[in-house]
Design a protein around this motif. Structure first.
Motif, PDB file in Angstrom:
ATOM      1  N   LYS A 105       9.530  12.239  16.116  1.00 44.66           N
ATOM      2  CA  LYS A 105       9.751  11.767  17.435  1.00 44.66           C
ATOM      3  C   LYS A 105      10.848  11.044  17.617  1.00 44.66           C
ATOM      4  N   ALA A 106      11.449  10.081  16.290  1.00 41.12           N
ATOM      5  CA  ALA A 106      12.431   9.250  16.583  1.00 41.12           C
ATOM      6  C   ALA A 106      13.947  10.139  16.956  1.00 41.12           C
ATOM      7  N   ALA A 107      13.759  11.319  16.044  1.00 42.31           N
ATOM      8  CA  ALA A 107      14.966  12.145  15.997  1.00 42.31           C
ATOM      9  C   ALA A 107      15.311  12.808  17.443  1.00 42.31           C
ATOM     10  N   HIS A 108      14.040  13.147  18.085  1.00 41.89           N
ATOM     11  CA  HIS A 108      13.976  13.521  19.538  1.00 41.89           C
ATOM     12  C   HIS A 108      14.522  12.342  20.393  1.00 41.89           C
ATOM     13  N   LEU A 109      14.102  11.064  20.299  1.00 38.25           N
ATOM     14  CA  LEU A 109      14.385  10.273  20.998  1.00 38.25           C
ATOM     15  C   LEU A 109      15.959   9.749  20.889  1.00 38.25           C
ATOM     16  N   LEU A 110      16.625   9.917  19.657  1.00 33.49           N
ATOM     17  CA  LEU A 110      17.925   9.954  19.486  1.00 33.49           C
ATOM     18  C   LEU A 110      18.613  11.135  19.619  1.00 33.49           C
ATOM     19  N   TYR A 111      18.353  12.242  20.075  1.00 34.32           N
ATOM     20  CA  TYR A 111      18.939  13.292  20.025  1.00 34.32           C
ATOM     21  C   TYR A 111      19.416  13.870  18.921  1.00 34.32           C
ATOM     22  N   MET A 112      18.844  13.585  17.949  1.00 33.49           N
ATOM     23  CA  MET A 112      19.370  14.252  16.697  1.00 33.49           C
ATOM     24  C   MET A 112      18.386  15.133  16.018  1.00 33.49           C
ATOM     25  N   THR A 113      18.638  16.050  15.101  1.00 35.57           N
ATOM     26  CA  THR A 113      17.854  17.021  14.163  1.00 35.57           C
ATOM     27  C   THR A 113      17.025  15.936  13.351  1.00 35.57           C
ATOM     28  N   PRO A 114      15.632  16.456  13.200  1.00 30.91           N
ATOM     29  CA  PRO A 114      14.797  15.618  12.312  1.00 30.91           C
ATOM     30  C   PRO A 114      15.476  15.743  10.782  1.00 30.91           C
ATOM     31  N   GLN A 115      16.113  16.865  10.433  1.00 31.38           N
ATOM     32  CA  GLN A 115      16.765  16.851   9.082  1.00 31.38           C
ATOM     33  C   GLN A 115      17.859  15.998   9.175  1.00 31.38           C
ATOM     34  N   GLY A 116      18.676  15.839   9.870  1.00 29.60           N
ATOM     35  CA  GLY A 116      19.837  14.885  10.002  1.00 29.60           C
ATOM     36  C   GLY A 116      19.275  13.554   9.891  1.00 29.60           C
ATOM     37  N   LEU A 117      18.253  13.116  10.724  1.00 35.04           N
ATOM     38  CA  LEU A 117      17.704  11.862  10.500  1.00 35.04           C
ATOM     39  C   LEU A 117      17.048  11.367   9.410  1.00 35.04           C
ATOM     40  N   SER A 118      16.434  12.350   8.774  1.00 35.54           N
ATOM     41  CA  SER A 118      15.712  12.292   7.633  1.00 35.54           C
ATOM     42  C   SER A 118      16.542  12.095   6.364  1.00 35.54           C
ATOM     43  N   ARG A 119      17.894  12.632   6.539  1.00 35.62           N
ATOM     44  CA  ARG A 119      18.943  12.660   5.406  1.00 35.62           C
ATOM     45  C   ARG A 119      19.346  11.062   5.654  1.00 35.62           C
ATOM     46  N   ILE A 120      19.698  10.794   6.652  1.00 31.17           N
ATOM     47  CA  ILE A 120      20.138   9.372   6.845  1.00 31.17           C
ATOM     48  C   ILE A 120      19.089   8.271   6.300  1.00 31.17           C
ATOM     49  N   MET A 121      17.931   8.523   6.694  1.00 24.73           N
ATOM     50  CA  MET A 121      16.936   7.522   5.926  1.00 24.73           C
ATOM     51  C   MET A 121      16.841   7.608   4.514  1.00 24.73           C
ATOM     52  N   LYS A 122      17.271   8.832   3.927  1.00 26.57           N
ATOM     53  CA  LYS A 122      17.226   8.962   2.453  1.00 26.57           C
ATOM     54  C   LYS A 122      18.526   8.058   2.021  1.00 26.57           C
ATOM     55  N   ASN A 123      19.496   8.305   2.723  1.00 27.60           N
ATOM     56  CA  ASN A 123      20.609   7.498   2.389  1.00 27.60           C
ATOM     57  C   ASN A 123      20.359   5.932   2.517  1.00 27.60           C
ATOM     58  N   VAL A 124      19.757   5.544   3.313  1.00 33.82           N
ATOM     59  CA  VAL A 124      19.570   3.980   3.503  1.00 33.82           C
ATOM     60  C   VAL A 124      18.459   3.782   2.255  1.00 33.82           C
ATOM     61  N   GLU A 125      17.701   4.537   1.825  1.00 36.45           N
ATOM     62  CA  GLU A 125      16.914   4.382   0.871  1.00 36.45           C
ATOM     63  C   GLU A 125      17.333   4.244  -0.753  1.00 36.45           C
ATOM     64  N   ASN A 126      18.510   5.173  -0.664  1.00 33.50           N
ATOM     65  CA  ASN A 126      19.245   5.355  -1.790  1.00 33.50           C
ATOM     66  C   ASN A 126      20.036   4.176  -2.078  1.00 33.50           C
ATOM     67  N   GLU A 127      20.795   3.586  -0.763  1.00 34.87           N
ATOM     68  CA  GLU A 127      21.659   2.480  -0.970  1.00 34.87           C
ATOM     69  C   GLU A 127      20.912   0.990  -1.065  1.00 34.87           C
ATOM     70  N   LEU A 128      19.642   1.079  -0.795  1.00 32.90           N
ATOM     71  CA  LEU A 128      18.925  -0.118  -0.995  1.00 32.90           C
ATOM     72  C   LEU A 128      18.229  -0.001  -2.395  1.00 32.90           C
ATOM     73  N   ASP A 129      18.166   1.129  -2.708  1.00 36.43           N
ATOM     74  CA  ASP A 129      17.518   1.623  -4.121  1.00 36.43           C
ATOM     75  C   ASP A 129      15.947   1.047  -4.092  1.00 36.43           C
ATOM     76  N   ALA A 130      15.383   1.478  -2.910  1.00 39.61           N
ATOM     77  CA  ALA A 130      13.867   1.239  -2.674  1.00 39.61           C
ATOM     78  C   ALA A 130      13.422   2.551  -1.816  1.00 39.61           C
ATOM     79  N   VAL A 131      12.135   2.738  -2.000  1.00 36.19           N
ATOM     80  CA  VAL A 131      11.265   3.414  -0.962  1.00 36.19           C
ATOM     81  C   VAL A 131      11.089   2.696  -0.142  1.00 36.19           C
ATOM     82  N   LEU A 132      11.159   3.061   1.252  1.00 35.35           N
ATOM     83  CA  LEU A 132      10.909   2.228   2.453  1.00 35.35           C
ATOM     84  C   LEU A 132       9.824   2.912   3.247  1.00 35.35           C
ATOM     85  N   PHE A 133       9.483   3.962   3.043  1.00 39.74           N
ATOM     86  CA  PHE A 133       8.335   4.438   3.758  1.00 39.74           C
ATOM     87  C   PHE A 133       7.897   5.601   2.834  1.00 39.74           C
TER      88      PHE A 133
END
Length: 149
Positions: free
Chosen positions: A20-48
């Motif tokens: 839903k967020a990807a559609h709102l942001l005009y992105m692909t879900p795969q691209g947004l998922s990759r960005i979220m994974k990068n945020v988690e890796n950067e913070l070294d934490a599981v965010l969701f």
């Protein structure tokens, strides 16, 4: 990770779904998922935790989400102040008005330019100082000739 990634995280949390967020942001879900994974890796934490129904925030994710508004507001305030400093330095101003209002008071982008030689735009372009037309309009500014308006 950059500020935009954190804004994406906020939207994912609000939508409770990467799709839903990807559609709102005009992105692909795969691209947004990759960005979220990068945020988690950067913070070294599981965010969701990803579930079939969407996402579920972890304790770390909830902590970040609760503090994001202050962080993003602070960042936007800093950007706004820097923009103001640069505009003062370059003698620029921002004008915002509906087209109908400009017509109501008989002001157009050209007449704003004629009256002040400011750097700015009535649409999305940028003026760089006085144009040839503005310099040619100099007598009209001081009432030395009949106004062309």
């Amino acid at each position: 990770m950059n500020i935009k990634d954190l804004e994406y995280f906020r939207i994912v949390c609000q939508q409770k779904s990467i799709t839903k967020a990807a559609h709102l942001l005009y992105m692909t879900p795969q691209g947004l998922s990759r960005i979220m994974k990068n945020v988690e890796n950067e913070l070294d934490a599981v965010l969701f935790v990803r579930t079939g129904a969407g996402i579920q925030l972890t304790e770390s994710g909830n902590y970040l989400y609760e503090r994001l508004p202050a962080l993003l507001d602070s960042y936007q305030g800093i950007c706004s102040e820097i923009r103001c400093i640069e505009q003062r330095k370059n003698h620029e101003i921002d004008l915002l008005s509906a087209y109908g209002i400009l017509r109501l008071v008989r002001i157009s982008g050209d007449s704003i330019l004629r009256f002040s030689c400011i750097t700015g735009s009535t649409r999305t372009g940028r003026w760089s100082g006085c144009s040839r037309r503005a310099r040619a309009m100099w007598p009209f500014w001081w009432g030395r000739a009949a106004s062309p308006i």
